[in-house]
Scaffold this active site. Structure first.
Site, short mmCIF file in Angstrom:
data_model
loop_
_atom_site.label_atom_id
_atom_site.label_comp_id
_atom_site.label_asym_id
_atom_site.label_seq_id
_atom_site.Cartn_x
_atom_site.Cartn_y
_atom_site.Cartn_z
N ARG A 49 -7.48 1.95 2.83
CA ARG A 49 -8.20 0.78 2.32
C ARG A 49 -9.69 1.11 2.35
NH1 ARG A 49 -3.89 -0.49 0.65
NH2 ARG A 49 -2.76 -2.46 0.99
N GLU B 111 -12.62 -3.98 -5.19
CA GLU B 111 -11.72 -3.51 -6.26
C GLU B 111 -11.49 -4.64 -7.26
OE1 GLU B 111 -8.15 -1.93 -4.50
OE2 GLU B 111 -9.26 -0.53 -3.24
N HIS C 299 -6.70 2.60 -7.31
CA HIS C 299 -5.71 2.10 -6.34
C HIS C 299 -4.29 2.24 -6.92
CE1 HIS C 299 -4.94 -0.85 -2.81
NE2 HIS C 299 -3.89 -0.05 -3.00
N1 LIG Z 1 -3.45 3.63 -1.76
C1 LIG Z 1 -2.34 2.94 -1.88
O1 LIG Z 1 -1.92 2.59 -2.98
C2 LIG Z 1 -1.55 2.59 -0.67
C3 LIG Z 1 -2.14 2.45 0.55
N2 LIG Z 1 -1.40 2.14 1.65
C4 LIG Z 1 -2.06 2.01 2.95
O2 LIG Z 1 -1.45 2.89 3.87
C5 LIG Z 1 -1.27 2.21 5.10
C6 LIG Z 1 -0.18 2.88 5.91
O3 LIG Z 1 1.10 2.65 5.37
P1 LIG Z 1 2.42 3.15 6.20
O4 LIG Z 1 2.31 4.58 6.53
O5 LIG Z 1 3.60 2.67 5.46
O6 LIG Z 1 2.23 2.28 7.52
P2 LIG Z 1 2.75 2.59 9.00
O7 LIG Z 1 2.66 1.30 9.72
O8 LIG Z 1 4.05 3.31 8.95
O9 LIG Z 1 1.66 3.61 9.58
C7 LIG Z 1 0.37 3.23 9.96
C8 LIG Z 1 -0.10 4.17 11.06
O10 LIG Z 1 -1.46 3.87 11.37
C9 LIG Z 1 -1.59 3.87 12.78
N3 LIG Z 1 -2.74 3.05 13.19
C10 LIG Z 1 -2.87 1.70 13.15
N4 LIG Z 1 -4.07 1.34 13.67
C11 LIG Z 1 -4.69 2.50 14.05
C12 LIG Z 1 -5.93 2.78 14.66
N5 LIG Z 1 -6.77 1.80 14.99
N6 LIG Z 1 -6.22 4.08 14.91
C13 LIG Z 1 -5.36 5.07 14.61
N7 LIG Z 1 -4.17 4.86 14.02
C14 LIG Z 1 -3.84 3.59 13.74
C15 LIG Z 1 -0.26 3.32 13.31
O11 LIG Z 1 -0.05 3.68 14.67
C16 LIG Z 1 0.71 4.02 12.35
O12 LIG Z 1 1.01 5.31 12.83
C17 LIG Z 1 -1.00 0.77 4.68
O13 LIG Z 1 -1.30 -0.14 5.72
C18 LIG Z 1 -1.90 0.59 3.49
O14 LIG Z 1 -3.16 0.11 3.88
C19 LIG Z 1 -0.06 1.99 1.56
C20 LIG Z 1 0.57 2.10 0.37
C21 LIG Z 1 -0.11 2.40 -0.87
O1 LIG Z 2 1.48 -1.27 -0.72
C1 LIG Z 2 0.25 -1.22 -0.50
O2 LIG Z 2 -0.25 -1.52 0.60
C2 LIG Z 2 -0.65 -0.81 -1.58
O3 LIG Z 2 -1.78 -0.54 -1.36
C3 LIG Z 2 -0.16 -0.72 -2.96
O4 LIG Z 2 1.07 -0.15 -3.06
#
Ligand SMILES: NC(=O)C1=CN([C@@H]2O[C@H](COP(=O)(O)OP(=O)(O)OC[C@H]3O[C@@H](n4cnc5c(N)ncnc54)[C@H](O)[C@@H]3O)[C@@H](O)[C@H]2O)C=CC1
Ligand SMILES: O=C(O)C(=O)CO
Length: 325
Positions: free
Chosen positions: A238, A267, A286
């Site tokens: 993000r 965005e 994004h």
């Molecule tokens: N660019 C895009 O289109 C997308 C972006 N995302 C972003 O990716 C993020 C992660 O998605 P997932 O891997 O599925 O989530 P997840 O919950 O499986 O992994 C998140 C990781 O971040 C760690 N974390 C949380 N707070 C932290 C901190 N303060 N310091 C260090 N590590 C920390 C957690 O321990 C966990 O290992 C989402 O929350 C979203 O913001 C997700 C999908 C698409």
């Molecule tokens: O799923 C999310 O969090 C995204 O950023 C878009 O897929």
């Protein structure tokens, strides 16, 4: 089962919309589309379920929606909500973890390759008619294979990225995460380390952690100063996790070789943003999860979540607050 009032605030594939319409009364109003904001606001007082993504569902919206029981987000990230506030109001918040993991990891790795091998920059060079000699050193890129991959946030997507890096490109992986987890990779291929060590030792630093109070502004002037000269930053998480002014400084001063950004503070990216035209920035709108297959899978999962929750059943994935310590 009585029919409930559902507000659909983002476009859904017709077959998924039909699944909802079969069971419930639906209003379709996307507040981001010109002319639909009034219909969105008008539907809130009776809405019992909502399905959509990215539009911030804040206190103002919630106050207008006293009958709301379920919000089903077509995303894994939940930073557009106040999950704990929703929990206190007894509103179930669902999301779509897992179905987008590999797709997002693909895009993150594409950004690693594109920044290091200067793909977008060289494409512009050819299109602009500048290719009138064999390329010299000024246009060379840098190798990816064998370089150190640093990952901040080692959850589902972080681990899928680590697999690509370690097993596909022979890259040593360093990772830092809030909750310690084993690497899931063969012995010696990935090490859990401190944030500082990731910053100091990595050639690529990839952000894939949620936006929370703890991570907002996490990467600022001090963190850039710790990075290896010539490091490359990829933000697939993000925008507000990185301080944009500090990022621009790090690019200007040569601390960073390049930045690959799929997400921004604001965005869509404002036309006057310096990041939009910076030669060392690869900017994407994004699109981490934006493939036909994955966006469809997300919509299906979100629809199922909504229908289950409105039936009083356990959705496939719902937010639950961290236990108090
Ligand atoms: N660019 C895009 O289109 C997308 C972006 N995302 C972003 O990716 C993020 C992660 O998605 P997932 O891997 O599925 O989530 P997840 O919950 O499986 O992994 C998140 C990781 O971040 C760690 N974390 C949380 N707070 C932290 C901190 N303060 N310091 C260090 N590590 C920390 C957690 O321990 C966990 O290992 C989402 O929350 C979203 O913001 C997700 C999908 C698409
Ligand atoms: O799923 C999310 O969090 C995204 O950023 C878009 O897929």
């Amino acid at each position: 089962m009585s029919r409930r009032q559902v507000l659909v605030y983002r476009q859904l594939p017709p077959d998924q919309l039909a699944r909802i319409q079969q069971e419930h009364d639906v209003v379709i109003a996307n507040p981001r589309v010109a002319g639909q904001k009034d219909a969105f606001l008008k539907a809130l007082p009776t809405a019992e379920g909502m399905i959509g993504s990215s539009y911030p569902i804040d206190e103002e919206v919630l106050t207008l929606a006293p009958r709301l029981e379920v919000i089903s987000s077509i995303s894994v990230g939940l930073d557009q909500f106040s999950p704990d506030a929703l929990h206190r109001r007894g509103i179930t918040l669902c999301h779509t973890p897992g179905v987008l993991t590999e797709t997002v990891a693909d895009l993150l790795f594409a950004m690693v390759l594109a920044t290091s091998r200067r793909v977008a920059e060289l494409d512009r060079y050819v299109r602009e008619g500048q290719w009138n000699r064999s390329v010299g050193e000024d246009l060379y890129g840098w190798d990816v294979h064998g370089k150190t991959m640093g990952i901040l946030g080692y959850g589902r997507i972080g681990q899928a990225l680590a697999h690509r890096a370690a097993l596909g490109f022979n890259m040593p992986v360093l990772y830092h995460t809030r909750t310690p987890v084993p690497s899931g990779l063969p012995e010696g291929r990935a090490q859990p380390v401190t944030l500082r060590e990731v910053l100091m030792q990595s050639d690529f630093i990839v952000l894939v952690l949620p936006l929370t109070e703890q991570t907002r502004g996490l990467i600022g002037p001090q963190e850039f100063a710790l990075m290896k000269p010539g490091a490359i930053l990829i933000n697939g998480a993000r925008g507000p996790i990185v301080q944009e002014a500090a990022l621009l400084q790090a690019l200007e001063h040569g601390q960073l070789r390049a930045a690959g950004l799929d997400v921004f503070d604001i965005e869509p990216l404002p036309v006057d943003s310096l990041l939009r035209t910076h030669p060392k920035v690869l900017a994407l709108p994004h699109v981490g999860s934006a493939t036909h297959e994955t966006r469809r899978a997300m919509c299906e999962m979100a629809t199922t979540n909504l229908l289950l929750a409105l039936q009083g059943k356990q959705p496939l994935a719902a937010y639950s607050p961290a236990p108090a310590r």
